[in-house]
Design an enzyme around this catalytic site. Structure first.
Site, mmCIF file in Angstrom:
data_model
loop_
_atom_site.group_PDB
_atom_site.id
_atom_site.type_symbol
_atom_site.label_atom_id
_atom_site.label_comp_id
_atom_site.label_asym_id
_atom_site.label_seq_id
_atom_site.Cartn_x
_atom_site.Cartn_y
_atom_site.Cartn_z
ATOM 1 N N ASP A 277 0.886 -1.169 0.000
ATOM 2 C CA ASP A 277 0.000 0.000 0.000
ATOM 3 C C ASP A 277 0.921 1.216 0.000
ATOM 4 O OD1 ASP A 277 -1.567 2.159 0.677
ATOM 5 O OD2 ASP A 277 -2.723 1.094 2.212
ATOM 6 N N HIS B 102 -8.322 5.278 2.579
ATOM 7 C CA HIS B 102 -7.652 4.001 2.294
ATOM 8 C C HIS B 102 -8.493 3.194 1.307
ATOM 9 C CE1 HIS B 102 -4.554 4.250 5.480
ATOM 10 N NE2 HIS B 102 -5.475 4.851 6.205
ATOM 11 N N LYS C 111 -7.977 -5.123 3.576
ATOM 12 C CA LYS C 111 -8.566 -4.902 4.909
ATOM 13 C C LYS C 111 -8.647 -6.175 5.738
ATOM 14 C CE LYS C 111 -9.443 -0.513 3.897
ATOM 15 N NZ LYS C 111 -8.362 -0.350 2.885
ATOM 16 N N TYR D 115 1.573 -0.039 15.273
ATOM 17 C CA TYR D 115 0.509 -0.303 14.316
ATOM 18 C C TYR D 115 0.603 0.597 13.084
ATOM 19 C CZ TYR D 115 -3.966 -1.049 12.196
ATOM 20 O OH TYR D 115 -4.946 -1.353 11.282
ATOM 21 N N LYS E 223 -3.164 -3.265 8.898
ATOM 22 C CA LYS E 223 -3.051 -4.717 8.742
ATOM 23 C C LYS E 223 -2.235 -4.995 7.485
ATOM 24 C CE LYS E 223 -5.720 -6.626 11.932
ATOM 25 N NZ LYS E 223 -5.161 -7.460 12.970
ATOM 26 N N GLN F 24 -5.425 -27.784 -11.111
ATOM 27 C CA GLN F 24 -5.702 -28.839 -12.113
ATOM 28 C C GLN F 24 -4.655 -29.956 -12.169
ATOM 29 O OE1 GLN F 24 -9.188 -26.806 -13.255
ATOM 30 N NE2 GLN F 24 -8.617 -28.824 -13.928
ATOM 31 N N ARG G 180 -9.921 0.279 10.823
ATOM 32 C CA ARG G 180 -8.755 0.477 11.697
ATOM 33 C C ARG G 180 -8.063 -0.833 12.058
ATOM 34 N NH1 ARG G 180 -8.798 5.841 13.157
ATOM 35 N NH2 ARG G 180 -10.717 6.844 12.492
ATOM 36 N N ASP H 11 -15.044 1.310 5.936
ATOM 37 C CA ASP H 11 -13.756 0.902 5.347
ATOM 38 C C ASP H 11 -13.738 -0.603 5.024
ATOM 39 O OD1 ASP H 11 -12.967 3.512 5.656
ATOM 40 O OD2 ASP H 11 -11.316 3.100 7.042
HETATM 41 C C1 F6R Z 1 -7.758 -0.497 7.744
HETATM 42 C C2 F6R Z 1 -7.507 0.845 7.232
HETATM 43 C C3 F6R Z 1 -8.461 1.912 7.573
HETATM 44 C C4 F6R Z 1 -7.814 2.954 8.499
HETATM 45 C C5 F6R Z 1 -8.811 4.048 8.871
HETATM 46 C C6 F6R Z 1 -8.189 5.154 9.741
HETATM 47 O O1 F6R Z 1 -6.762 -1.382 7.309
HETATM 48 O O2 F6R Z 1 -6.535 1.098 6.561
HETATM 49 O O3 F6R Z 1 -9.649 1.416 8.118
HETATM 50 O O4 F6R Z 1 -7.337 2.337 9.657
HETATM 51 O O5 F6R Z 1 -9.339 4.641 7.718
HETATM 52 O O6 F6R Z 1 -7.086 5.653 9.056
HETATM 53 P P1 F6R Z 1 -6.202 6.883 9.577
HETATM 54 O O7 F6R Z 1 -5.807 6.563 10.985
HETATM 55 O O8 F6R Z 1 -5.060 6.884 8.609
HETATM 56 O O9 F6R Z 1 -7.058 8.101 9.475
HETATM 57 MG MG MG Z 2 -5.132 -2.408 2.033
HETATM 58 MG MG MG Z 3 -4.046 2.274 3.061
#
Ligand code: F6R
Ligand code: MG
Ligand code: MG
Length: 372
Positions: free
Chosen positions: A12, A19, A133, A235, A238, A248, A272, A293
């Site tokens: 990413d 996101h 996600k 963190y 993910k 096959q 998140r 998300d």
């Molecule tokens: C999950 C993901 C999103 C972000 C969320 C908050 O993998 O990427 O759900 O965690 O949008 O993002 P921030 O903290 O960057 O605003």
């Molecule tokens: Mg992703």
């Molecule tokens: Mg992202």
């Protein structure tokens, strides 16, 4: 027959409207880098895709697994895409590139990697899976069903080539250990491990020694198992996984492989990286995680791999027969959402350790008193 390698490397490096999705400008940057590499003979062929906000490089070549040349090529493509993302002020620009200095291998540097080197057969159909996600353990249930469950894979019962079963390589991603388990003999022990999907993840599947058509030392499936929170020490989202499943002729058919994903099972990730939600199979262009998300997405691209050339892709979940699973996933997503911040919509505390929640709890620390 010569050996061929398929490398799927993803990261990413920035996305549009939060996101959500990789915009075409970023894919174009990666395309420029890989076009040049193909011209120079570094790779034989490639396909660039995305699953939501993850940029996915699918590359055919003859350099084997863990090749410095291939990994540095992927790193370069990600860096150029990340620079473009920064220029466009996209969200999370450069997010998964955790180091400024490339040291020969992208392992441990942020991107996810699934690679298999194998001897080319007369025909090699395979499916590249990409998820957004969620985490690598999301593959445990479907991969188990594909290679060990006769209710999913009829070949285990009917095809003499598949009848002996398969071997599973399971990684303990906390302790950095691995174990190989035989199925069907050790089915219950395998399930005891891989049911704990945030810790024990299936990394590869191998044929048994007695497989009449396949060498026992060439994997038939591989999953990316990088854990971003362990790499970065805090963190950073993910580590949305990718995987390769060969199909096959003594292996599960493409239909048996896809059948493994017919249950929109609950996986961790979603908003998140802190919630449980159903894994929704969808067409590549429908991997737009817009509800809370999410919910987590799964895309499957089918290819025929021929001496490093990728014929395809065929967007496997574009088939309308999967509409039913999508509806079911949407219904489960709605049900889970209604729990709001309560488990099991929110992940259990042990898994929240790697999120920003501990900071919130720490601020309450002083106010706790002993209970008499
Ligand atoms: C999950 C993901 C999103 C972000 C969320 C908050 O993998 O990427 O759900 O965690 O949008 O993002 P921030 O903290 O960057 O605003
Ligand atoms: Mg992703
Ligand atoms: Mg992202």
């Amino acid at each position: 027959m010569a050996k061929v390698t398929l490398s799927v490397i993803k990261a990413d490096v920035g996305s549009l409207a939060g996101h959500t999705v990789v915009p075409p400008e970023l894919k174009e940057k990666a395309n420029e880098v890989l076009t040049e590499a193909k011209k120079d003979g570094v790779i034989k062929d490639y396909h660039i895709s995305n699953c939501g906000d993850d940029l996915e490089l699918i590359m055919g070549h003859h350099k084997g697994e863990d090749s410095e040349e291939i990994h540095s090529l992927a790193w370069k493509a990600f860096e150029e895409a990340a620079d473009k993302a920064k220029e466009m002020k996209l969200y999370g620009a450069g997010q998964d590139l955790l180091s400024d200095a490339f040291s020969g291998n992208v392992r441990g540097m942020g991107p996810g990697i699934a690679e298999i080197e194998f001897t080319q057969r007369k025909a090699d159909p395979l499916i590249v899976f990409m998820m957004d996600k969620t985490e690598p353990g999301a593959f445990n249930l479907p991969i188990y069903r594909i290679f060990a469950d006769p209710f999913t894979n009829a070949g285990l019962v009917i095809d003499p080539n598949a009848h002996a079963g398969f071997r599973f390589e399971v990684w303990d991603i906390m302790e950095h250990k691995k174990v190989i388990m035989n199925c069907p003999e050790e089915t219950y022990d395998l399930l005891a491990l891989i049911g704990a999907k945030s810790r024990y993840v299936i990394k590869r599947v191998w044929p048994k020694e007695e497989h009449p058509k396949l060498p026992a030392d060439e994997a038939v499936a591989a999953i990316s198992t990088e854990k971003l929170f362990q790499i970065a020490g805090e963190y950073v989202g993910k580590d949305d996984p990718c995987g390769i499943v060969r199909c096959q002729s003594g292996l599960p058919s493409t239909g048996e492989v896809l059948e493994g994903f017919s249950l929109p099972h609950l996986v961790s990730g979603w908003m998140r990286g802190s919630h449980n939600g159903p894994l929704m199979p969808c067409a590549q262009e429908d991997a737009i995680c817009s509800r809370f998300d999410g919910p987590p997405r799964l895309v499957g691209l089918g290819f025929n791999f021929s001496d490093g050339i990728l014929h395809g892709p065929l967007d496997m979940f574009a088939d309308p027969v999967w509409d039913y699973q999508r509806q079911e996933a949407a219904r489960i997503a709605d049900y889970m959402r209604r729990h709001g911040p309560f488990e099991p919509q929110r992940l259990p505390l042990a898994e929240m350790e790697y999120t920003t929640l501990p900071k919130v709890l720490k601020s309450l620390g002083d106010r706790f008193e002993d209970v008499e």
